[in-house]
Design a protein around this motif. Structure first.
Motif, PDB file in Angstrom:
ATOM      1  N   GLY A  60      -3.372 -29.865   7.572  1.00 58.79           N
ATOM      2  CA  GLY A  60      -4.102 -28.716   7.213  1.00 58.79           C
ATOM      3  C   GLY A  60      -5.382 -29.072   6.401  1.00 58.79           C
ATOM      4  O   GLY A  60      -5.627 -30.326   5.772  1.00 58.79           O
ATOM      5  N   ARG A  61      -5.808 -27.869   5.617  1.00 56.92           N
ATOM      6  CA  ARG A  61      -6.858 -28.203   4.734  1.00 56.92           C
ATOM      7  C   ARG A  61      -6.821 -26.992   3.536  1.00 56.92           C
ATOM      8  O   ARG A  61      -6.225 -25.742   3.647  1.00 56.92           O
ATOM      9  CB  ARG A  61      -8.206 -28.088   5.205  1.00 56.92           C
ATOM     10  N   ALA A  62      -7.364 -27.408   2.420  1.00 55.93           N
ATOM     11  CA  ALA A  62      -6.895 -26.543   1.189  1.00 55.93           C
ATOM     12  C   ALA A  62      -8.634 -26.034   1.028  1.00 55.93           C
ATOM     13  O   ALA A  62      -9.623 -26.789   0.861  1.00 55.93           O
ATOM     14  CB  ALA A  62      -6.743 -27.025  -0.028  1.00 55.93           C
ATOM     15  N   VAL A  63      -8.908 -24.745   1.124  1.00 56.92           N
ATOM     16  CA  VAL A  63     -10.169 -23.992   1.070  1.00 56.92           C
ATOM     17  C   VAL A  63     -10.496 -23.285  -0.240  1.00 56.92           C
ATOM     18  O   VAL A  63      -9.539 -22.393  -0.710  1.00 56.92           O
ATOM     19  CB  VAL A  63     -10.401 -23.164   2.382  1.00 56.92           C
ATOM     20  N   PHE A  64     -11.472 -23.600  -0.932  1.00 52.77           N
ATOM     21  CA  PHE A  64     -11.761 -22.758  -2.156  1.00 52.77           C
ATOM     22  C   PHE A  64     -13.264 -22.503  -2.363  1.00 52.77           C
ATOM     23  O   PHE A  64     -14.022 -22.977  -1.538  1.00 52.77           O
ATOM     24  CB  PHE A  64     -11.311 -23.501  -3.490  1.00 52.77           C
ATOM     25  N   GLU A  65     -13.815 -21.495  -3.298  1.00 54.03           N
ATOM     26  CA  GLU A  65     -14.884 -21.295  -3.475  1.00 54.03           C
ATOM     27  C   GLU A  65     -15.503 -21.661  -4.803  1.00 54.03           C
ATOM     28  O   GLU A  65     -14.872 -21.699  -5.798  1.00 54.03           O
ATOM     29  CB  GLU A  65     -15.315 -19.637  -3.284  1.00 54.03           C
ATOM     30  N   ARG A  66     -16.825 -22.284  -5.032  1.00 54.57           N
ATOM     31  CA  ARG A  66     -17.039 -22.842  -6.210  1.00 54.57           C
ATOM     32  C   ARG A  66     -18.500 -23.072  -5.920  1.00 54.57           C
ATOM     33  O   ARG A  66     -19.332 -23.223  -4.879  1.00 54.57           O
ATOM     34  CB  ARG A  66     -16.537 -24.246  -6.353  1.00 54.57           C
ATOM     35  N   GLU A  67     -19.303 -22.505  -7.049  1.00 54.98           N
ATOM     36  CA  GLU A  67     -20.821 -22.289  -7.113  1.00 54.98           C
ATOM     37  C   GLU A  67     -21.628 -21.658  -5.968  1.00 54.98           C
ATOM     38  O   GLU A  67     -22.568 -22.161  -5.308  1.00 54.98           O
ATOM     39  CB  GLU A  67     -21.323 -23.769  -7.241  1.00 54.98           C
ATOM     40  N   GLY A  68     -20.897 -20.599  -5.341  1.00 51.38           N
ATOM     41  CA  GLY A  68     -21.237 -19.823  -4.077  1.00 51.38           C
ATOM     42  C   GLY A  68     -21.004 -20.533  -2.856  1.00 51.38           C
ATOM     43  O   GLY A  68     -21.643 -19.992  -1.580  1.00 51.38           O
ATOM     44  N   GLN A  69     -20.466 -21.717  -2.803  1.00 51.20           N
ATOM     45  CA  GLN A  69     -20.063 -22.289  -1.598  1.00 51.20           C
ATOM     46  C   GLN A  69     -18.558 -22.370  -1.166  1.00 51.20           C
ATOM     47  O   GLN A  69     -17.847 -22.242  -2.122  1.00 51.20           O
ATOM     48  CB  GLN A  69     -20.375 -23.998  -1.839  1.00 51.20           C
ATOM     49  N   ARG A  70     -18.342 -22.300   0.038  1.00 55.62           N
ATOM     50  CA  ARG A  70     -16.876 -22.191   0.465  1.00 55.62           C
ATOM     51  C   ARG A  70     -16.545 -23.721   0.786  1.00 55.62           C
ATOM     52  O   ARG A  70     -17.253 -24.318   1.793  1.00 55.62           O
ATOM     53  CB  ARG A  70     -16.793 -21.336   1.808  1.00 55.62           C
ATOM     54  N   LEU A  71     -15.917 -24.164   0.319  1.00 60.02           N
ATOM     55  CA  LEU A  71     -15.516 -25.963   0.259  1.00 60.02           C
ATOM     56  C   LEU A  71     -14.130 -25.893   0.941  1.00 60.02           C
ATOM     57  O   LEU A  71     -13.222 -25.231   0.547  1.00 60.02           O
ATOM     58  CB  LEU A  71     -15.630 -26.433  -1.140  1.00 60.02           C
ATOM     59  N   ALA A  72     -13.653 -27.361   1.504  1.00 54.34           N
ATOM     60  CA  ALA A  72     -12.604 -27.425   2.273  1.00 54.34           C
ATOM     61  C   ALA A  72     -12.248 -29.035   1.760  1.00 54.34           C
ATOM     62  O   ALA A  72     -13.226 -29.724   1.945  1.00 54.34           O
ATOM     63  CB  ALA A  72     -12.560 -27.285   3.623  1.00 54.34           C
ATOM     64  N   LEU A  73     -11.246 -29.230   1.674  1.00 57.24           N
ATOM     65  CA  LEU A  73     -10.720 -30.445   1.439  1.00 57.24           C
ATOM     66  C   LEU A  73      -9.391 -30.867   2.155  1.00 57.24           C
ATOM     67  O   LEU A  73      -8.506 -30.087   2.305  1.00 57.24           O
ATOM     68  CB  LEU A  73     -10.266 -30.753  -0.083  1.00 57.24           C
ATOM     69  N   LEU A  74      -9.534 -32.156   2.923  1.00 59.90           N
ATOM     70  CA  LEU A  74      -8.296 -32.618   3.710  1.00 59.90           C
ATOM     71  C   LEU A  74      -7.349 -33.662   2.912  1.00 59.90           C
ATOM     72  O   LEU A  74      -7.861 -34.520   2.049  1.00 59.90           O
ATOM     73  CB  LEU A  74      -8.976 -33.346   4.708  1.00 59.90           C
ATOM     74  N   PRO A  75      -6.094 -33.054   2.841  1.00 56.85           N
ATOM     75  CA  PRO A  75      -5.270 -33.750   2.068  1.00 56.85           C
ATOM     76  C   PRO A  75      -4.174 -34.814   3.001  1.00 56.85           C
ATOM     77  O   PRO A  75      -4.417 -34.291   4.118  1.00 56.85           O
ATOM     78  CB  PRO A  75      -4.224 -32.916   1.409  1.00 56.85           C
ATOM     79  N   LEU A  76      -4.240 -36.215   2.562  1.00 56.82           N
ATOM     80  CA  LEU A  76      -2.981 -36.924   3.255  1.00 56.82           C
ATOM     81  C   LEU A  76      -1.625 -36.322   2.914  1.00 56.82           C
ATOM     82  O   LEU A  76      -1.327 -36.261   1.647  1.00 56.82           O
ATOM     83  CB  LEU A  76      -3.480 -38.343   3.050  1.00 56.82           C
ATOM     84  N   GLN A  77      -1.044 -36.007   3.925  1.00 60.71           N
ATOM     85  CA  GLN A  77       0.418 -35.541   3.945  1.00 60.71           C
ATOM     86  C   GLN A  77       0.996 -35.552   5.245  1.00 60.71           C
ATOM     87  O   GLN A  77       0.879 -35.035   6.204  1.00 60.71           O
ATOM     88  CB  GLN A  77       0.449 -34.093   3.622  1.00 60.71           C
TER      89      GLN A  77
END
Length: 290
Positions: free
Chosen positions: A191-208
């Motif tokens: 899956g991915r972790a989604v968050f907002e920062r500086e007006g952007q919606r960002l997503a990070l892929l974790p290895l798991q």
């Protein structure tokens, strides 16, 4: 419906600054330990067949510390790695004086054992990288360990302890991970972790690889190669809670091992984890040894 990630600070319990100070002290203790990354002095890939090993220039593998002639390593067609020790060289294998022994690569013994060869302050063991066998050589008296200058960090900023929304994939995805040697491997992403920062919606892929395991993020951002280490930084996080939240604390972003030694092989971030913002939190690029 999962909670919408806000990217705002989550008020942590207790003294957050004290928590980070203790965490950083433990991090430095692990790095500077006798078996830590600063002790690495060599990475030597093995060729099939016999190769002489020692510090003398005439050896096939020239070590940075140890006896002039340590012995002969034979990488057999079957993949077994055998060592014949030079008599009188003062070499020990797993603490025992032997003349010959099979070297079990890192974590590949029946109970996850690794065979370690040592002589004085020097030791080595076999690792596997990209399907190839190599000797990872350590020296507790290495110049990098003795001259370690510490790790500079950005000032603590609680807003970088972000609350992210976990978006699980319908089926695990394979992501190609390239390391600093250019070797590629496949990693599972659930899956991915989604968050907002500086007006952007960002997503990070974790290895798991399995549910319930900690999440491992390999990231780069606008500070990479300037204020922070160019290749990547690592961030670890607990798995999503019951409400689908993931707390990513970028104040605990750390340099990878290859930031401290040229003898480590580190994974590079997938393209999805190269952020278009400056993450001024966590560890800065390592200070030069003195």
């Amino acid at each position: 419906m999962l909670l919408l990630a806000t990217g705002l600070a989550v008020s942590p319990p207790g003294d957050y600054e004290a928590e980070l100070t203790e965490w950083h002290a433990q991090r430095v203790a692990r790095l500077t330990a006798a078996e830590g990354w600063l002790s690495l002095i060599g990475l030597h890939f093995l060729s099939e067949g016999e190769q002489q090993v020692g510090t003398a220039e005439g050896n096939d593998i020239v070590l940075g510390a140890g006896p002039l002639s340590l012995g002969v390593i034979d990488l057999q067609p079957s993949g077994r790695v055998m060592l014949r020790v030079t008599p009188g060289a003062g070499v020990r294998v797993d603490g025992r004086e032997v003349l010959s022994e099979e070297l079990i690569p890192q974590g590949r013994g029946p109970r996850g054992q690794t065979t370690t060869v040592s002589c004085g302050s020097m030791s080595f063991y076999v690792i596997v990288r990209g399907g190839r066998m190599a000797l990872r050589v350590q020296d507790t008296a290495s110049p990098r360990r003795r001259g370690f200058a510490g790790i500079e960090r950005f000032p603590t900023d609680e807003s970088w302890r972000v609350e992210a929304e976990w978006e699980a994939f319908a089926a695990p995805r394979e992501v190609t991970i390239t390391n600093t040697l250019g070797q590629e491997s496949q990693a599972l992403v659930l899956g991915r972790a989604v968050f907002e920062r500086e007006g952007q919606r960002l997503a990070l892929l974790p290895l798991q690889e399995t549910l319930g395991e900690p999440l491992f993020f390999i990231i780069a951002d606008e500070t990479s190669g300037h204020e922070t280490y160019g290749a990547a930084r690592f961030v670890y996080a607990d798995p999503p809670d019951e409400s689908g939240r993931v707390i990513i604390d970028f104040n605990k972003a750390i340099n990878p091992p290859c930031a401290f030694t040229p003898y480590a092989t580190c994974p590079l971030p997938p393209s999805e984890n190269v952020l278009s913002i400056a993450v001024r939190a966590g560890e800065k690029a390592p200070l030069a040894a003195h």
